[in-house]
Design a protein around this motif. Structure first.
Motif, PDB file in Angstrom:
ATOM      1  N   TRP A  89      44.281   1.326 -43.805  1.00 32.26           N
ATOM      2  CA  TRP A  89      43.798   2.123 -42.675  1.00 32.26           C
ATOM      3  C   TRP A  89      44.900   2.446 -41.670  1.00 32.26           C
ATOM      4  N   VAL A  90      46.082   1.855 -41.799  1.00 25.36           N
ATOM      5  CA  VAL A  90      47.247   2.215 -40.985  1.00 25.36           C
ATOM      6  C   VAL A  90      48.181   3.145 -41.767  1.00 25.36           C
ATOM      7  N   TRP A  91      48.440   2.774 -43.006  1.00 23.72           N
ATOM      8  CA  TRP A  91      49.440   3.497 -43.802  1.00 23.72           C
ATOM      9  C   TRP A  91      48.991   4.899 -44.184  1.00 23.72           C
ATOM     10  N   TYR A  92      47.791   5.046 -44.675  1.00 22.24           N
ATOM     11  CA  TYR A  92      47.364   6.352 -45.174  1.00 22.24           C
ATOM     12  C   TYR A  92      47.232   7.413 -44.075  1.00 22.24           C
ATOM     13  N   PRO A  93      46.729   7.088 -42.882  1.00 20.24           N
ATOM     14  CA  PRO A  93      46.745   8.113 -41.822  1.00 20.24           C
ATOM     15  C   PRO A  93      48.156   8.596 -41.480  1.00 20.24           C
ATOM     16  N   LEU A  94      49.120   7.662 -41.465  1.00 21.68           N
ATOM     17  CA  LEU A  94      50.498   8.085 -41.210  1.00 21.68           C
ATOM     18  C   LEU A  94      51.016   8.960 -42.344  1.00 21.68           C
ATOM     19  N   PHE A  95      50.676   8.579 -43.565  1.00 19.71           N
ATOM     20  CA  PHE A  95      51.089   9.345 -44.737  1.00 19.71           C
ATOM     21  C   PHE A  95      50.532  10.774 -44.687  1.00 19.71           C
ATOM     22  N   PRO A  99      53.162  15.231 -42.710  1.00 23.00           N
ATOM     23  CA  PRO A  99      53.447  16.646 -42.979  1.00 23.00           C
ATOM     24  C   PRO A  99      52.866  17.584 -41.931  1.00 23.00           C
ATOM     25  N   ALA A 100      51.697  17.247 -41.390  1.00 27.35           N
ATOM     26  CA  ALA A 100      51.104  18.097 -40.348  1.00 27.35           C
ATOM     27  C   ALA A 100      51.972  18.099 -39.093  1.00 27.35           C
ATOM     28  N   ILE A 101      52.498  16.938 -38.744  1.00 28.88           N
ATOM     29  CA  ILE A 101      53.354  16.863 -37.554  1.00 28.88           C
ATOM     30  C   ILE A 101      54.687  17.565 -37.802  1.00 28.88           C
ATOM     31  N   ILE A 102      55.210  17.463 -39.028  1.00 28.08           N
ATOM     32  CA  ILE A 102      56.442  18.202 -39.353  1.00 28.08           C
ATOM     33  C   ILE A 102      56.214  19.698 -39.197  1.00 28.08           C
ATOM     34  N   LEU A 103      55.098  20.196 -39.717  1.00 28.93           N
ATOM     35  CA  LEU A 103      54.765  21.614 -39.578  1.00 28.93           C
ATOM     36  C   LEU A 103      54.643  22.000 -38.111  1.00 28.93           C
ATOM     37  N   PHE A 104      53.982  21.152 -37.330  1.00 28.59           N
ATOM     38  CA  PHE A 104      53.841  21.431 -35.894  1.00 28.59           C
ATOM     39  C   PHE A 104      55.210  21.514 -35.227  1.00 28.59           C
ATOM     40  N   CYS A 105      56.097  20.581 -35.526  1.00 24.87           N
ATOM     41  CA  CYS A 105      57.430  20.571 -34.905  1.00 24.87           C
ATOM     42  C   CYS A 105      58.220  21.828 -35.272  1.00 24.87           C
ATOM     43  N   ALA A 133      50.338  21.759 -47.541  1.00 24.45           N
ATOM     44  CA  ALA A 133      50.275  21.294 -48.930  1.00 24.45           C
ATOM     45  C   ALA A 133      51.667  21.175 -49.539  1.00 24.45           C
ATOM     46  N   LEU A 134      52.545  22.144 -49.258  1.00 23.89           N
ATOM     47  CA  LEU A 134      53.912  22.069 -49.781  1.00 23.89           C
ATOM     48  C   LEU A 134      54.658  20.873 -49.198  1.00 23.89           C
ATOM     49  N   LEU A 135      54.538  20.666 -47.897  1.00 26.02           N
ATOM     50  CA  LEU A 135      55.223  19.540 -47.264  1.00 26.02           C
ATOM     51  C   LEU A 135      54.678  18.218 -47.788  1.00 26.02           C
ATOM     52  N   LEU A 136      53.353  18.125 -47.955  1.00 27.78           N
ATOM     53  CA  LEU A 136      52.757  16.897 -48.479  1.00 27.78           C
ATOM     54  C   LEU A 136      53.245  16.629 -49.899  1.00 27.78           C
ATOM     55  N   ALA A 137      53.333  17.674 -50.706  1.00 30.63           N
ATOM     56  CA  ALA A 137      53.828  17.504 -52.074  1.00 30.63           C
ATOM     57  C   ALA A 137      55.268  17.001 -52.078  1.00 30.63           C
ATOM     58  N   LEU A 138      56.084  17.521 -51.178  1.00 29.93           N
ATOM     59  CA  LEU A 138      57.469  17.049 -51.096  1.00 29.93           C
ATOM     60  C   LEU A 138      57.532  15.581 -50.680  1.00 29.93           C
TER      61      LEU A 138
END
Length: 706
Positions: A89-95, A99-105, A133-138
């Motif tokens: 419950w800690v690791w998977y939310p960060l995982f 990518p969403a935060i990278i896209l936002f930045c 989806a692309l960032l998550l795949a990477l």
């Protein structure tokens, strides 16, 4: 104590530790109701106290802030205390959030406003989901390889943000975002960054984007750790890695994904970024970068072009100039322009370019249509020398970075035409050879000798950060005097003094020119003064050069022009041009065709010392200038340039989002159903045959008659 006694004491302590470990294990088993737990061993007999000096190092109680008797936290207790960090419950939310935060930045660095980022995500949800989806795949792929969420997030997020920041910086400096073709110059990012004005406001979004990504990485480093037992096994890593590869490959090859990424045929990178976001926009540009074979490309149609070129050659006027073979000096002056024309809100008490203005009254001069704005000098010189429109090369290339290096051996070139006519050919640039692949490309298109800043005298005059235009003039004169006098000389000079950035303090002293403006603040006036300093230096150097050639005793023609307008950006939202009203906005993608043409216009001048009176139009473009130089110098042209002359009746300039018809009318693209569009399509097909195709007529079109 004897050595025997010490060894006995060590053995006793080891035995006691083993007994204690067995006892603790039994207690844990009993607490869990384990029926198979071993019985508690008997308590070890009391031993005489052992002093610290007799204990092994690891069993000594460490001091804690000077306090005695403080209970030491056992390693097992510390692990239990922080064990929640590796819980799912800690690791998977960060995982999933990474990518969403990278896209936002990345979007924050591009748009410079969190509100605009959220508005884009809401209005372009499909593009945001696709990029996520692309960032998550990477991240998944790298996670399968590294087993580290921190490492995989860093390896995806850092390059993506650097790319976004580079695009923003370029847009601030030159008004256009990062293009796919710019990636070829990634290794020279440090040199390019030096062209930015010191103290330029890069926007709050720049710093927030860096801070948010750094915070994400810090949180993952602290709370996103997993033990090897908790991580994916080899089977899970293999499956997840393969799924990630399938997602990445599908994004490039799956028809619905390709259809989603593709836009209108005339879509520019800035518009693609608005629609897809920066990351997906560049990704789309890379996928669309391959040069497509024109529909009309076949041997019969190419032979028809060859016939047309031969007919144009037969109809052209003779190139002989009364037997005179002049030395030809081509001088492309960095960011040279008429400040009174491009700075309408500035009152000039002193004329910054009096020599040019006086010469323009006496000699052929006028407007030069460049293929670039505020930067990209290498593409200007290449289009002038080759007559190949920049619009006809791949999106991941430009005229200085063709992927097939042998293309430069095949490409048409006025330099090769001069060499074929018996000229010595030389190129001199008062800067380094690190940009635009000049050290390789220029010899390939025909220059026998190429000199750069390192070849100038050590005591060559400097103006601020660059060699001065007077230093270039001295070098051109020196090379002219030291030439092989058995041959006429084609000498191309490229200056650097007036290159951006423009800011107060760029040069050792102010320009000394008097001017004023009620519309500019002190910082902006300082930028204008730096520009005027460089323009005035170019003007004086031009005067010295022409004074020398006036009395050199040999026929000389000098062609002088500015490569593009200076980049006068003040911040992400304004330029000196937009403040003074010469442009409507700093946002280049909002410019009309008329405004685009105006912002791609500088000045040119043609001078000679042997009484020649060539017919020179009042407006010349990058496509027209090279072919015109061959005519004015009386040099026989290859068939290709005869065909270019015929094409100029329908098109003067063609670059991304700017097409200038033969009559000077600007458009975003060639008007459909017109002769201009037909000519542009034929031109594209001819260039394709020479650079990318079968070469049906390439050799015949570019052949130079000795």
């Amino acid at each position: 104590m004897s050595k025997t006694g010490k060894k006995s004491r060590q053995k006793t302590l080891e035995a006691r530790r083993r007994q204690n470990r067995r006892r603790e294990k039994a207690l844990r088993a009993a607490a869990e109701g384990d029926a198979l737990a071993p019985a508690l061993p008997p308590k070890a007999p009391q031993e005489e106290p052992v002093s610290d000096g007799m204990l092994p190092e690891e069993e000594k109680t460490p001091a804690s802030g000077g306090r005695r008797g403080r209970k030491e936290e056992r390693p097992e207790e510390a692990r239990k205390k922080w064990a929640w960090r590796s819980k799912p419950w800690v690791w998977y939310p960060l995982f999933l959030l990474g990518p969403a935060i990278i896209l936002f930045c990345c979007q924050l660095a591009t748009l410079q406003s969190a509100a605009e980022v959220f508005a884009w995500m809401g209005g372009c949800f499909g593009a945001a989901a696709f990029t996520y989806a692309l960032l998550l795949a990477l991240v998944v792929l790298l996670l399968a390889l590294t087993r580290s969420l921190f490492s995989s997030t860093l390896l995806v997020g850092a390059p993506a943000l650097v790319l976004s920041l580079a695009s923003h910086f370029k847009e601030v400096a030159n008004g256009v975002p990062l293009l796919v073709s710019d990636l070829a110059m990634a290794a020279r990012a440090g040199d390019i960054a030096g062209f930015m004005r010191p103290g330029m406001d890069l926007g709050e979004g720049t710093w927030w984007s860096v801070g948010v990504l750094a915070a994400l990485l810090l949180v993952i480093a602290l709370f996103g750790r997993r033990t090897r037992a908790q991580g994916w096994g080899w089977y899970g890593r293999t499956v997840s890695g393969l799924l990630a590869v399938l997602v990445l490959l599908g994004s490039a090859n799956f028809a619905p994904a390709a259809a989603f990424l593709s836009g209108p045929g005339d879509e520019i990178q800035a518009q693609r970024n608005d629609r897809l976001g920066l990351l997906a926009g560049i990704y789309s540009g890379i996928l669309d970068s391959a040069v497509q074979e024109p529909d009309a490309y076949n041997e019969n149609n190419m032979n028809a072009i060859l016939v047309e070129a031969r007919h144009a050659a037969e109809q052209s006027a003779p190139t002989a100039a009364d037997g005179v073979r002049p030395n030809v000096i081509l001088l492309m002056s960095e960011s040279f322009c008429d400040p009174e024309a491009v700075l309408p809100g500035v009152d000039f008490i002193d004329d910054p370019i009096p020599i040019y203005r006086a010469l323009a009254e006496e000699w052929p001069s006028g407007q030069f249509l460049s293929n670039t704005y505020a930067g990209g000098t290498g593409n200007v010189e290449m289009e002038v020398m080759t007559g190949v429109p920049i619009a006809f090369v791949g999106e991941d290339e430009d005229l200085t970075s063709l992927k097939d290096g042998s293309s430069y051996e095949r490409i048409p070139s006025i330099v090769k035409a001069f060499a074929g006519a018996g000229y010595a050919t030389e190129f001199v640039h008062s800067y380094t050879d690190r940009l635009y692949n000049r050290a390789d490309n220029l010899p390939a298109i025909g220059f026998e000798k190429v000199l750069f800043e390192a070849d100038f005298p050590e005591n060559a005059d400097r103006a601020g950060p660059y060699l001065s235009d007077m230093a270039l003039t001295d070098m051109l004169i020196s090379e002219f005097e030291g030439r092989d006098r058995e041959k006429p000389l084609l000498l191309f000079g490229l200056s650097m003094e007036n290159h951006q950035p423009y800011f107060e303090g760029k040069f050792p002293e102010p320009s000394g020119l008097r001017f004023e403006s009620d519309e500019l603040n002190e910082e902006q006036l300082g930028s204008v003064d730096a520009l005027l300093y460089g323009l005035h230096g170019a003007d004086k150097a031009l005067g010295v050069l022409l004074d020398y050639f006036e009395t050199c005793g040999e026929p000389v023609m000098v062609v002088f022009w500015g490569d593009h307008l200076p980049g006068l950006s003040m911040d992400a939202d304004s330029t000196i041009y937009s403040i003074l009203g010469y442009s409507s906005t700093a946002d280049t993608k909002a410019w009309s065709p008329e405004e685009l043409k105006r912002m791609h216009t500088t000045r040119f001048l043609v001078w000679n010392n042997y009484g020649a009176d060539p017919e020179i139009p009042g407006t010349v473009s990058t496509l027209e200038l090279g072919s015109g130089i061959l005519d004015w110098a009386g040099v026989e042209k290859p068939l290709y340039f005869h065909w270019v002359d015929a094409a100029l009746t329908d098109m003067l300039l063609y670059r991304q989002r700017l097409f200038v018809a033969g009559d000077g009318t600007p458009y975003y693209a060639p008007p459909e159903g017109t002769a201009a569009q037909e000519r542009a399509d034929t031109y594209r097909t001819l260039v394709y045959d020479i650079l990318y195709g079968e070469g049906y007529i390439a050799r015949e079109m570019t052949r130079v008659e000795p």
